[in-house]
Design an enzyme around this catalytic site. Structure first.
Site, short mmCIF file in Angstrom:
data_model
loop_
_atom_site.label_atom_id
_atom_site.label_comp_id
_atom_site.label_asym_id
_atom_site.label_seq_id
_atom_site.Cartn_x
_atom_site.Cartn_y
_atom_site.Cartn_z
N GLU A 10 -11.29 -1.16 0.08
CA GLU A 10 -10.81 -2.21 -0.82
C GLU A 10 -12.27 -2.60 -1.55
OE1 GLU A 10 -10.88 -6.53 -1.50
OE2 GLU A 10 -11.62 -5.55 0.60
N GLN A 100 -13.21 -17.57 7.10
CA GLN A 100 -12.88 -16.21 7.71
C GLN A 100 -13.92 -15.56 8.24
OE1 GLN A 100 -10.95 -13.45 4.93
NE2 GLN A 100 -8.96 -14.73 4.63
N PHE A 282 -0.48 -11.07 4.36
CA PHE A 282 -1.91 -11.98 4.45
C PHE A 282 -2.21 -12.12 5.93
CE2 PHE A 282 0.71 -13.30 0.84
CZ PHE A 282 -0.16 -12.79 -0.23
N LEU A 283 -1.43 -12.57 6.73
CA LEU A 283 -1.68 -12.82 8.02
C LEU A 283 -2.08 -11.49 8.84
CD1 LEU A 283 -1.57 -14.71 10.41
CD2 LEU A 283 0.68 -14.34 10.88
N GLY A 284 -1.45 -10.49 8.37
CA GLY A 284 -1.71 -9.10 8.90
C GLY A 284 -3.37 -8.80 8.99
N ASP A 285 -3.81 -8.83 7.76
CA ASP A 285 -5.14 -8.50 7.71
C ASP A 285 -6.06 -9.50 8.12
OD1 ASP A 285 -7.50 -9.20 5.85
OD2 ASP A 285 -6.04 -9.58 4.27
N GLN A 286 -5.82 -10.72 8.20
CA GLN A 286 -6.53 -12.01 8.72
C GLN A 286 -6.74 -11.90 10.31
OE1 GLN A 286 -5.49 -15.84 7.35
NE2 GLN A 286 -4.92 -14.98 5.31
N HIS A 306 -6.67 -3.98 2.20
CA HIS A 306 -7.52 -5.09 2.84
C HIS A 306 -7.24 -4.92 4.35
CE1 HIS A 306 -8.49 -8.32 -0.29
NE2 HIS A 306 -9.16 -8.59 0.77
#
Length: 342
Positions: A10, A100, A282-286, A306
């Site tokens: 990415e 993050q 979004f949560l998966g990558d965070q 991501h």
């Protein structure tokens, strides 16, 4: 020294944030080259720099190449310890992207933070998503983070203020959350800053109406009206399931009706719920940097570039940790095959 190719996958700021956070956690020096090489404006941007400088302070690091436009960064961490970290972003640079970078490292030291900048800005998670979706999942993993929004900040002026504290992550708990089977309720926050109160109300009403078309569960969207340096509005809605929370959001802009903003957030949430997986894309990558140390397995609504890039960075530092099932753009599953120790 670990060398990371900043143009991999990415190829954005996430590589920097995860690399420098893991450098602090593991004590391993890192050199990141070709930073954002494939982007229209390559190199470090101001908001990336703020995250790096915050981690430099947390770990008493020595840093080379920490200036806007730099395409090479060397980060040599010292001993990280609990501190109060202030991050004064003078623009609408994203507060949540700085966090993050900071939160994974601070999980291992504890401490407190105060970040000024953009709380609700394009191309980054809104602060209400971080507080109500991300931190909810992290608490299930045993990490307690308090976060308070003192003031909103929108593009282009910023001026938002977020404060909080992180308890040291003593009891790390594996997270196993594959698919949801029940939605308990929908909740959300619709806000309007330096704008008439009806903007927040109309956003909330449109989102609620769209969700009620498809689901027969309670919908409770709060409205918030505030003052800051400049005008702006937005809405975050989330589904509270028997597993985790999944979210959707949208930002207002000049000429965009409040009803469109509300429906957009609801549509995004519906899209994330449709595959039936426990975590939205979004949560998966965070969660990736935290899962590496906690262990577990999650189902994600969509495997994103991501997410795969974040997995790649984590494994440069920690060796083989994850197994990812599923193609990019499709629902999938992320499993920790070997839990890492800090």
């Amino acid at each position: 020294m670990i060398v990371i190719d900043g143009s991999y996958g990415e190829g954005g700021g996430q590589i920097l944030r995860t690399s420098v956070a893991l450098s602090v956690i593991t004590g391993k020096p890192v050199k990141i080259v070709k930073i954002r090489a494939n982007r229209p404006n390559p190199g470090l941007r101001p908001q990336h720099l703020h995250g790096i400088l915050a981690l430099k302070e947390l770990s008493n690091a020595r840093v080379k190449g920490a200036q806007v436009g730099s395409t090479v960064l060397e980060f040599i961490p010292g001993k990280a310890r609990a501190k109060h970290i202030r991050v004064p972003i003078k623009t609408a640079g994203s507060v949540t992207l700085v966090l993050q970078a900071l939160l994974p490292a601070m999980a291992f030291t504890g401490g407190s933070f105060e970040v000024t900048g953009g709380t609700d800005v394009p191309w980054s998670p809104p602060v209400d998503y971080l507080r109500n979706v991300t931190l909810f999942a992290l608490e299930k993993m045993g990490l307690k983070v308090e976060l308070e929004i003192r003031r909103r900040g929108h593009y282009p002026k910023g001026g938002g203020l977020v404060v909080g504290k992180v308890e040291p992550w003593e009891g790390r708990r594996p997270l196993k959350a594959l698919e949801w089977s029940r939605i308990e309720r929908f909740a959300g926050i619709s806000h309007a800053t330096n704008l008439p109160a009806h903007v927040a109300g109309r956003q909330a009403k449109a989102a609620e109406e769209r969700l009620r078309e498809l689901y027969r569960v309670p919908v409770e969207i709060e409205t918030e009206v505030s003052r800051s340096l400049g005008p702006g509005s937005g809405i975050v809605v989330w589904a509270e399931t028997d597993e985790l929370r999944l979210g959707g959001d949208a930002l207002g802009k000049r000429g965009k009706p409040a009803e469109v903003v509300g429906r957009e957030a609801a549509e995004e949430l519906i899209a994330q719920l449709t595959p039936g997986k426990a975590a939205d894309k979004f949560l998966g990558d965070q969660l990736i940097p935290f899962l590496a140390f906690a262990g577990g397995e999650i189902g994600v609504a969509e495997i994103t570039n991501h997410l795969l890039t974040n997995v790649w960075v984590v494994e440069r530092f920690l060796g083989k940790v994850f197994e990812v099932e599923g193609e990019v753009g499709e629902p999938g599953r992320v499993r920790v095959v070997r839990k890492a120790e800090p």
